[in-house]
Design a protein around this motif. Structure first.
Motif, mmCIF file in Angstrom:
data_model
loop_
_atom_site.group_PDB
_atom_site.id
_atom_site.type_symbol
_atom_site.label_atom_id
_atom_site.label_comp_id
_atom_site.label_asym_id
_atom_site.label_seq_id
_atom_site.Cartn_x
_atom_site.Cartn_y
_atom_site.Cartn_z
ATOM 1 N N LEU A 282 0.830 -1.249 -0.067
ATOM 2 C CA LEU A 282 0.048 0.079 -0.091
ATOM 3 C C LEU A 282 1.148 1.115 -0.134
ATOM 4 O O LEU A 282 2.034 1.088 0.293
ATOM 5 C CB LEU A 282 -0.937 0.061 1.217
ATOM 6 N N ASP A 283 0.437 2.423 -0.462
ATOM 7 C CA ASP A 283 1.202 3.591 -0.562
ATOM 8 C C ASP A 283 1.294 4.298 0.738
ATOM 9 O O ASP A 283 0.846 5.555 0.973
ATOM 10 C CB ASP A 283 0.642 4.588 -1.660
ATOM 11 N N GLY A 284 1.426 3.709 1.747
ATOM 12 C CA GLY A 284 1.636 4.086 3.314
ATOM 13 C C GLY A 284 0.523 4.587 3.942
ATOM 14 O O GLY A 284 0.646 4.792 5.110
ATOM 15 N N LYS A 285 -0.548 4.706 3.387
ATOM 16 C CA LYS A 285 -1.831 4.868 4.058
ATOM 17 C C LYS A 285 -2.921 4.152 3.139
ATOM 18 O O LYS A 285 -2.987 3.706 2.235
ATOM 19 C CB LYS A 285 -2.171 6.122 4.049
ATOM 20 N N PHE A 286 -4.047 3.929 3.908
ATOM 21 C CA PHE A 286 -5.306 3.295 3.248
ATOM 22 C C PHE A 286 -6.091 4.413 2.546
ATOM 23 O O PHE A 286 -6.089 5.635 2.824
ATOM 24 C CB PHE A 286 -6.376 2.760 4.324
ATOM 25 N N PRO A 287 -6.909 4.257 1.343
ATOM 26 C CA PRO A 287 -7.471 4.983 0.649
ATOM 27 C C PRO A 287 -8.708 5.768 1.590
ATOM 28 O O PRO A 287 -9.173 4.819 2.518
ATOM 29 C CB PRO A 287 -7.918 4.409 -0.700
ATOM 30 N N ASP A 288 -9.003 7.007 1.392
ATOM 31 C CA ASP A 288 -10.026 7.591 2.064
ATOM 32 C C ASP A 288 -11.428 6.872 1.751
ATOM 33 O O ASP A 288 -12.187 6.508 2.446
ATOM 34 C CB ASP A 288 -9.997 9.087 2.153
ATOM 35 N N THR A 289 -11.638 7.011 0.437
ATOM 36 C CA THR A 289 -13.028 6.513 -0.242
ATOM 37 C C THR A 289 -12.527 5.527 -1.490
ATOM 38 O O THR A 289 -11.506 6.060 -1.981
ATOM 39 C CB THR A 289 -13.932 7.695 -0.471
ATOM 40 N N LEU A 290 -13.486 4.843 -1.965
ATOM 41 C CA LEU A 290 -13.286 3.909 -2.882
ATOM 42 C C LEU A 290 -14.622 4.207 -3.893
ATOM 43 O O LEU A 290 -15.720 4.085 -3.325
ATOM 44 C CB LEU A 290 -13.068 2.447 -2.676
ATOM 45 N N ASN A 291 -14.439 4.666 -5.248
ATOM 46 C CA ASN A 291 -15.585 4.913 -6.021
ATOM 47 C C ASN A 291 -16.176 3.086 -6.429
ATOM 48 O O ASN A 291 -15.591 2.255 -5.918
ATOM 49 C CB ASN A 291 -15.075 5.649 -7.144
ATOM 50 N N LEU A 292 -17.010 3.459 -7.256
ATOM 51 C CA LEU A 292 -17.810 2.081 -7.734
ATOM 52 C C LEU A 292 -16.903 1.110 -8.247
ATOM 53 O O LEU A 292 -16.762 -0.175 -7.750
ATOM 54 C CB LEU A 292 -18.854 2.361 -8.642
ATOM 55 N N THR A 293 -16.148 1.661 -9.184
ATOM 56 C CA THR A 293 -15.104 0.471 -9.690
ATOM 57 C C THR A 293 -14.120 0.202 -8.777
ATOM 58 O O THR A 293 -13.752 -1.191 -8.659
ATOM 59 C CB THR A 293 -14.319 1.230 -11.073
ATOM 60 N N GLU A 294 -13.597 1.025 -7.877
ATOM 61 C CA GLU A 294 -12.643 0.513 -6.938
ATOM 62 C C GLU A 294 -13.371 -0.276 -5.943
ATOM 63 O O GLU A 294 -12.639 -1.331 -5.271
ATOM 64 C CB GLU A 294 -12.299 1.711 -6.176
ATOM 65 N N GLN A 295 -14.486 -0.080 -5.421
ATOM 66 C CA GLN A 295 -15.268 -1.239 -4.662
ATOM 67 C C GLN A 295 -15.216 -2.708 -5.114
ATOM 68 O O GLN A 295 -15.277 -3.642 -4.726
ATOM 69 C CB GLN A 295 -16.676 -0.687 -4.170
ATOM 70 N N GLY A 296 -15.592 -2.400 -6.603
ATOM 71 C CA GLY A 296 -15.554 -3.866 -7.355
ATOM 72 C C GLY A 296 -14.104 -4.488 -7.080
ATOM 73 O O GLY A 296 -14.078 -5.698 -6.784
ATOM 74 N N LYS A 297 -13.071 -3.802 -7.355
ATOM 75 C CA LYS A 297 -11.727 -4.210 -7.308
ATOM 76 C C LYS A 297 -11.538 -4.823 -5.775
ATOM 77 O O LYS A 297 -10.822 -5.777 -5.544
ATOM 78 C CB LYS A 297 -10.729 -3.359 -7.649
ATOM 79 N N PHE A 298 -12.036 -4.218 -4.873
ATOM 80 C CA PHE A 298 -11.744 -4.632 -3.376
ATOM 81 C C PHE A 298 -12.513 -5.935 -3.248
ATOM 82 O O PHE A 298 -11.979 -6.560 -2.552
ATOM 83 C CB PHE A 298 -12.707 -3.596 -2.438
ATOM 84 N N MET A 299 -13.779 -6.034 -3.732
ATOM 85 C CA MET A 299 -14.461 -7.463 -3.589
ATOM 86 C C MET A 299 -13.703 -8.374 -4.368
ATOM 87 O O MET A 299 -13.703 -9.609 -3.767
ATOM 88 C CB MET A 299 -15.862 -7.134 -4.149
#
Length: 506
Positions: free
Chosen positions: A472-489
């Motif tokens: 990770l880039d030293g920290k967690f992302p603040d928010t995830l958009n729809l596509t990023e939420q899909g990548k999370f899953m």
């Protein structure tokens, strides 16, 4: 009308209270004689001779008619003996006379002439279109595809279907063709309340059978195992961008250039609504169905995904009445047939279902849909595919890494409790972690320190957590958009599946 006889319990008789049979036959003879006047052709002359010399009262013992039984009340066509392929009503002179008379009047009204919007011919326009039956959810009596019931829909003073400029001849053709297809199990299927009709522009039934099997898993044509084998071969060919249709068992000598149509209908209160219509070469469609299945492939997948299974994953498993928006189904169909981007709403629907279904139904179908939606979007933007079939340890996308980390932390909690928990971090934090990682993950990592003291293999979990956090880039992302939420899953799903893989390297 033709024979002037009634069939009553396999007995022919001229007797009835109203003399309907006798009167109908007399009218039939007179109308036909008048119509055929001036026409000279062998089949016409034979037919004229038949109706003039036929006496119903002398034919009550006619063995040919008696042998018909219930078939007596059906339709008949006329031909010369020995020439069954040359029917009376197909005779050029008869057809010309018919068009001459009936093009000038319709039900006693003067015909309205205009250029037909379909075949371009100047001809009488149909005022009322015949009804189409067999649409799921439609009226038993059928509905019309084209009709104008409101003045707001009329223009230039035209009433009813005179606004549509479709000739009588074309109207009869399309309504008869649709009614025939809707009466065929091989050419019809349904997805929710959308009735799908499909046909090939070929006299050979194998083309309809092929698409019925591949697209809708029609067991009336091929069983599931045969269909799976076919799709496997198509998917292998599609990887190289070339469908080898000759390899399809049971469907040899398939011409990939045969035109194929797929149409979706849905009834409403007064008419039948056309939801979509797709027209492509069958080779093009087969290749894109295979590409769709390839895009849906993901680790843990048990079989190819039928359309009805895909559709079922878009609604809550607890709902009994929920349906999928027909416009979304139409867009999914379009994406499959044309190998285009899946609708954004499809990804939004699946992500929402994963986040809101209480038992976190992130199965291989939903994971496959998410993967397919994201990869096609990336491909359309010329960025290349990002999500692989199985776990990709080289993928440093922040959302994907967060999903992987969540799966490891969940596994750690389960190991620490010997799977005795009724409620895990998945139930409490998954939806929030997929949307706002920066808020949730610090809590989860703090909680993980307590769990590490209770497991028998803390080194494995420490190593797994450290590997992901370091990427990770030293920290967690603040928010995830729809596509990023899909990548999370997908990251979560991939990591979870990896726990069940056989690992020889201990």
């Amino acid at each position: 009308y033709i024979f002037g006889l009634n069939m009553d319990k396999e007995i022919l008789t001229t007797e009835d209270k109203t003399n309907k049979a006798e009167n109908s036959h007399k009218e039939f003879v007179e109308k036909n004689k008048a119509f055929l006047e001036g026409i000279d052709a062998p089949v016409v002359n034979a037919y004229r001779n038949f109706i003039v010399n036929w006496i119903p009262a002398n034919e009550t013992e006619n063995r040919y008619l008696l042998s018909l039984g219930k078939e007596y009340n059906k339709y008949f066509a006329f031909c010369l003996s020995g020439e069954p392929d040359k029917l009376l009503h197909d005779n050029p002179q008869v057809k010309e006379k018919w068009n001459e008379i009936y093009s000038n009047q319709k039900d006693g009204e003067e015909a309205v002439f205009a250029q037909c919007a379909i075949d371009g011919q100047a001809a009488p326009i149909a005022k009322i279109h015949s009804k189409i039956k067999g649409i799921k959810g439609g009226l038993p009596t059928g509905g019309v595809l084209i009709g104008f019931n409101n003045e707001a829909e009329e223009s230039y003073g035209h009433k009813q279907s005179y606004n549509s400029n479709i000739s009588e001849s074309v109207m009869h053709k399309y309504t008869k063709a649709l009614n025939y297809l809707l009466n065929s199990e091989k050419n019809k299927n349904s997805i929710d309340d959308v009735t799908v009709v499909f046909w090939a522009m070929s006299k050979e039934e194998k083309y309809d059978d092929l698409l019925s099997s591949i697209l809708f898993y029609n067991s009336n044509v091929l069983d599931t195992e045969q269909t799976e084998e076919m799709l496997a071969k198509l998917m292998e060919s599609a990887k190289d961008g070339n469908i080898v249709t000759s390899r399809l068992d049971g469907f040899e000598n398939i011409d990939p250039d045969v035109d194929f149509y797929i149409v979706g209908f849905k009834p409403n209160s007064s008419r039948i609504a056309l939801k979509f219509i797709y027209h492509k070469k069958i080779g093009f469609i087969l290749e894109n169905i295979a590409r769709h299945q390839n895009d849906m492939r993901i680790v843990g997948q048990k079989k190819t995904v039928e359309l009805w299974r895909l559709k079922n994953e878009l609604i809550s498993p607890k709902s009994k009445n929920e349906t999928v928006d027909p416009s979304l189904l139409a867009k999914i169909f379009e994406a499959i047939i044309y190998n285009s981007r899946y609708p954004e709403y499809l990804l939004a629907t699946v992500v929402h279902r994963v986040k809101t279904d209480t038992d976190l139904k992130l199965n291989y179908i939903r994971a496959g849909i998410i993967k397919a939606c994201i990869n096609r979007k990336e491909r359309s933007l010329c960025r290349g595919e990002e999500l692989t079939v199985a776990l990709n340890r080289e993928n440093n996308n922040q959302a994907y890494l967060c999903g992987r980390l969540f799966a490891v932390l969940e596994r750690l909690q389960q190991s620490a409790s010997n799977n005795q928990l009724n409620r895990t971090i998945k139930d409490a934090y998954f939806s929030s972690a997929a949307s706002k990682p920066a808020i949730i993950f610090p809590k989860l990592l703090k909680l993980a320190q307590n769990h590490l003291n209770k497991v028998s293999s803390p080194v494995f979990f420490n190593k797994s957590i450290g590997e992901i956090v370091n990427s990770l880039d030293g920290k967690f992302p603040d928010t995830l958009n729809l596509t990023e939420q899909g990548k999370f899953m997908i990251g979560y799903y991939h990591q979870n599946q990896s726990f069940f893989e056989k690992n020889d390297d201990k």
